[in-house]
Structures are given as C-alpha cells and as structure tokens.
Design a protein around this motif. Structure first.
Motif, PDB file in Angstrom:
ATOM      1  N   THR A 192       0.829  -1.203   0.000  1.00 45.73           N
ATOM      2  CA  THR A 192       0.000   0.000   0.000  1.00 45.73           C
ATOM      3  C   THR A 192       0.865   1.255   0.000  1.00 45.73           C
ATOM      4  O   THR A 192       0.573   2.233  -0.700  1.00 45.73           O
ATOM      5  CB  THR A 192      -0.924   0.010   1.229  1.00 45.73           C
ATOM      6  OG1 THR A 192      -1.743  -1.167   1.209  1.00 45.73           O
ATOM      7  CG2 THR A 192      -1.827   1.241   1.227  1.00 45.73           C
ATOM      8  N   SER A 193       1.952   1.218   0.780  1.00 45.61           N
ATOM      9  CA  SER A 193       2.856   2.363   0.836  1.00 45.61           C
ATOM     10  C   SER A 193       3.502   2.623  -0.523  1.00 45.61           C
ATOM     11  O   SER A 193       3.645   3.776  -0.955  1.00 45.61           O
ATOM     12  CB  SER A 193       3.930   2.125   1.899  1.00 45.61           C
ATOM     13  OG  SER A 193       4.852   3.188   1.928  1.00 45.61           O
ATOM     14  N   ILE A 194       3.899   1.558  -1.206  1.00 43.24           N
ATOM     15  CA  ILE A 194       4.501   1.695  -2.535  1.00 43.24           C
ATOM     16  C   ILE A 194       3.506   2.320  -3.506  1.00 43.24           C
ATOM     17  O   ILE A 194       3.852   3.213  -4.289  1.00 43.24           O
ATOM     18  CB  ILE A 194       4.977   0.324  -3.048  1.00 43.24           C
ATOM     19  CG1 ILE A 194       6.140  -0.201  -2.190  1.00 43.24           C
ATOM     20  CG2 ILE A 194       5.398   0.411  -4.518  1.00 43.24           C
ATOM     21  CD1 ILE A 194       6.562  -1.614  -2.536  1.00 43.24           C
ATOM     22  N   GLU A 195       2.255   1.887  -3.446  1.00 46.78           N
ATOM     23  CA  GLU A 195       1.224   2.429  -4.335  1.00 46.78           C
ATOM     24  C   GLU A 195       0.963   3.906  -4.021  1.00 46.78           C
ATOM     25  O   GLU A 195       0.794   4.724  -4.939  1.00 46.78           O
ATOM     26  CB  GLU A 195      -0.060   1.610  -4.195  1.00 46.78           C
ATOM     27  CG  GLU A 195      -1.180   2.047  -5.118  1.00 46.78           C
ATOM     28  CD  GLU A 195      -0.815   1.910  -6.586  1.00 46.78           C
ATOM     29  OE1 GLU A 195      -1.391   2.654  -7.407  1.00 46.78           O
ATOM     30  OE2 GLU A 195       0.040   1.059  -6.907  1.00 46.78           O
ATOM     31  N   ASP A 196       0.936   4.240  -2.722  1.00 44.30           N
ATOM     32  CA  ASP A 196       0.740   5.643  -2.343  1.00 44.30           C
ATOM     33  C   ASP A 196       1.880   6.513  -2.859  1.00 44.30           C
ATOM     34  O   ASP A 196       1.677   7.659  -3.291  1.00 44.30           O
ATOM     35  CB  ASP A 196       0.637   5.760  -0.820  1.00 44.30           C
ATOM     36  CG  ASP A 196      -0.665   5.183  -0.284  1.00 44.30           C
ATOM     37  OD1 ASP A 196      -1.594   4.992  -1.095  1.00 44.30           O
ATOM     38  OD2 ASP A 196      -0.742   4.914   0.930  1.00 44.30           O
ATOM     39  N   GLU A 197       3.099   5.991  -2.813  1.00 45.99           N
ATOM     40  CA  GLU A 197       4.250   6.738  -3.292  1.00 45.99           C
ATOM     41  C   GLU A 197       4.166   6.960  -4.802  1.00 45.99           C
ATOM     42  O   GLU A 197       4.533   8.022  -5.312  1.00 45.99           O
ATOM     43  CB  GLU A 197       5.538   6.000  -2.934  1.00 45.99           C
ATOM     44  CG  GLU A 197       6.825   6.769  -3.230  1.00 45.99           C
ATOM     45  CD  GLU A 197       6.933   8.040  -2.404  1.00 45.99           C
ATOM     46  OE1 GLU A 197       7.603   8.977  -2.865  1.00 45.99           O
ATOM     47  OE2 GLU A 197       6.348   8.102  -1.303  1.00 45.99           O
ATOM     48  N   ARG A 198       3.671   5.970  -5.510  1.00 45.44           N
ATOM     49  CA  ARG A 198       3.486   6.120  -6.954  1.00 45.44           C
ATOM     50  C   ARG A 198       2.451   7.207  -7.255  1.00 45.44           C
ATOM     51  O   ARG A 198       2.633   8.016  -8.170  1.00 45.44           O
ATOM     52  CB  ARG A 198       3.038   4.792  -7.560  1.00 45.44           C
ATOM     53  CG  ARG A 198       4.125   3.721  -7.603  1.00 45.44           C
ATOM     54  CD  ARG A 198       3.552   2.404  -8.050  1.00 45.44           C
ATOM     55  NE  ARG A 198       4.577   1.361  -8.121  1.00 45.44           N
ATOM     56  CZ  ARG A 198       4.312   0.070  -8.249  1.00 45.44           C
ATOM     57  NH1 ARG A 198       3.063  -0.333  -8.339  1.00 45.44           N
ATOM     58  NH2 ARG A 198       5.303  -0.818  -8.288  1.00 45.44           N
ATOM     59  N   ARG A 200       1.683   9.703  -5.295  1.00 41.83           N
ATOM     60  CA  ARG A 200       2.301  10.991  -4.925  1.00 41.83           C
ATOM     61  C   ARG A 200       3.195  11.498  -6.042  1.00 41.83           C
ATOM     62  O   ARG A 200       3.135  12.677  -6.421  1.00 41.83           O
ATOM     63  CB  ARG A 200       3.101  10.824  -3.634  1.00 41.83           C
ATOM     64  CG  ARG A 200       3.917  12.055  -3.233  1.00 41.83           C
ATOM     65  CD  ARG A 200       4.714  11.754  -1.959  1.00 41.83           C
ATOM     66  NE  ARG A 200       5.602  12.856  -1.637  1.00 41.83           N
ATOM     67  CZ  ARG A 200       6.816  13.022  -2.140  1.00 41.83           C
ATOM     68  NH1 ARG A 200       7.287  12.163  -3.034  1.00 41.83           N
ATOM     69  NH2 ARG A 200       7.569  14.053  -1.787  1.00 41.83           N
ATOM     70  N   THR A 201       4.022  10.615  -6.584  1.00 41.74           N
ATOM     71  CA  THR A 201       4.921  11.002  -7.673  1.00 41.74           C
ATOM     72  C   THR A 201       4.142  11.447  -8.897  1.00 41.74           C
ATOM     73  O   THR A 201       4.500  12.421  -9.573  1.00 41.74           O
ATOM     74  CB  THR A 201       5.838   9.823  -8.038  1.00 41.74           C
ATOM     75  OG1 THR A 201       6.565   9.409  -6.877  1.00 41.74           O
ATOM     76  CG2 THR A 201       6.820  10.218  -9.130  1.00 41.74           C
ATOM     77  N   SER A 202       3.050  10.753  -9.183  1.00 42.55           N
ATOM     78  CA  SER A 202       2.230  11.105 -10.338  1.00 42.55           C
ATOM     79  C   SER A 202       1.592  12.483 -10.160  1.00 42.55           C
ATOM     80  O   SER A 202       1.544  13.284 -11.099  1.00 42.55           O
ATOM     81  CB  SER A 202       1.146  10.044 -10.533  1.00 42.55           C
ATOM     82  OG  SER A 202       0.299  10.372 -11.596  1.00 42.55           O
TER      83      SER A 202
END
Length: 215
Positions: A192-198, A200-202
């Motif tokens: 979930t954290s990895i997806e949130d970071e993606r 955020r970057t987007s």
C-alpha cells in the motif's frame, strides 16, 4: 492463500526469492542412482526413470516433467502453504502424477472449519478444510474441487493415492501455511505504501505553475 498469492505476484523481491529458492533446490541431485548389490538391474531402472518416466510423469505432458513438478511444488509450499499430487494410472497402464492446486482441497460448497461428510464412501466422517479423517485422526481421503468455469464438482480421493506436501510448524497442524504468513499484514502495508508513493509522484509530476505578467 489468496492474499499470499496476490502479494507474491505483486512484490518483485518476494516473487524472486521464492523462484530462486525453487531454482536452487531442484537440480541434478534428484537423478536416481542405485547402490545395491544388483548394480546392472539398478542402472536399468535408473535409465528408465531418467529417460522415459521423468519426461512424461505428469498427466499434462509437455513442459510438465519431473523437474517442473519439483519446482512448482517448492513454489506452492512457500506461496500457498502446500501442494497436492495425485498418483493416477492411465488407460495405457502407465503410472503418472497429477498436480492439484492447494486451494482446490476444500470442504463441500467452499466451506471451511470442521464438518461431517454428507454422502459417499466416507459418509459421517469428520472433514476439516477439505481433509477427511478416520476416528483415530488418520487421514482417510481428500475432498478435491475439480470443477471448471466457477462450478463446483467434488471428488473424494483416498489418501493412499495422494501425496500431501507441506511444512508443518506445529504438532497439531493438519495443513500448511504460506512461508511468510507471519508477515502478510506487514507486506500488505508495504505494498500500500509503494502504491501511495506512486500516486504521490504522479500528482507532483502533473503540477503546473502559471505566471501572469504584462506581456
């Protein structure tokens, strides 16, 4: 099992570790050898196994040879908790193996926990998560769901015809758990954290600054 499968195929590091373990486990050490007094007869059996039975031991044939069975069994034990292999006899009298996915062994109608077998040769026997037991606690049979296209079709296969592979961690354990079951929640949060970071970057990459001046 469902969560473990999803995490394994969505987390590259986890999937790579499971795959590498299987790759390094299955090797030439599994070739048959005979060290008894009748060496010549033993060599003939070893050649038959290596050249004839190993390449076509699984009912599907093709790439599903002896080595692929061992590799997929290693992955199944790590990802799902275990692997079922049924010993079958073909119409030509040739003995073969059939791999059954671990989630395909279940109580009737997809139920779990303890119940009683409703019909068939094991009527009245205790069944826990698809495994049917004698009164003594010994395994009598396995309840496999072989249905296709979302339909249920249950077959009760005697335990004598089934190889149940799993890695027990407790004396009372009757079925296996994924190798990383203790860390499933942590892995889910990491994913979930990895997806949130993606996300955020987007979002940051799409921000624009407009400057208005006299011209």
């Amino acid at each position: 099992m469902s969560l473990s499968r999803r995490l394994c195929f969505n987390m590259g590091v986890l999937g790579a570790v499971v795959g590498q373990k299987a790759d390094w486990t299955v090797g030439e050490a599994w070739l048959p050898s005979y060290l008894g007094p009748d060496a010549e007869a033993g060599k003939q059996v070893a050649r038959f196994m290596r050249d004839f039975w190993f390449p076509q031991c699984e009912v599907r044939g093709g790439m599903f040879d002896w080595w692929k069975i061992l590799e997929l069994s290693s992955i199944g034990i790590d990802v799902l908790g275990g692997q079922f292999i049924v010993m079958v006899l073909g119409k030509d009298g040739f003995p073969r193996l059939q791999m059954i996915p671990y989630h395909r062994c279940e109580s009737t109608l997809g139920g779990s926990g303890q119940t009683l077998v409703a019909d068939g040769p094991y009527k009245g026997f205790r069944m826990v998560d698809g495994i049917i037991y004698y009164a003594s606690g010994r395994v009598a049979a396995y309840n496999f769901n072989i249905g296709k296209d979302g339909k249920s079709d249950y077959v009760q296969t005697p335990a004598s015809d089934v190889i149940h592979l799993y890695d027990p961690r407790r004396s009372e354990q009757e079925r296996g758990f994924p190798a990383f079951a203790h860390a499933l929640e942590s892995m889910k949060m990491a994913l979930t954290s990895i997806e949130d970071e993606r996300i955020r970057t987007s979002i940051i990459s799409r921000l624009h600054l407009l400057v208005f001046n006299e011209s």
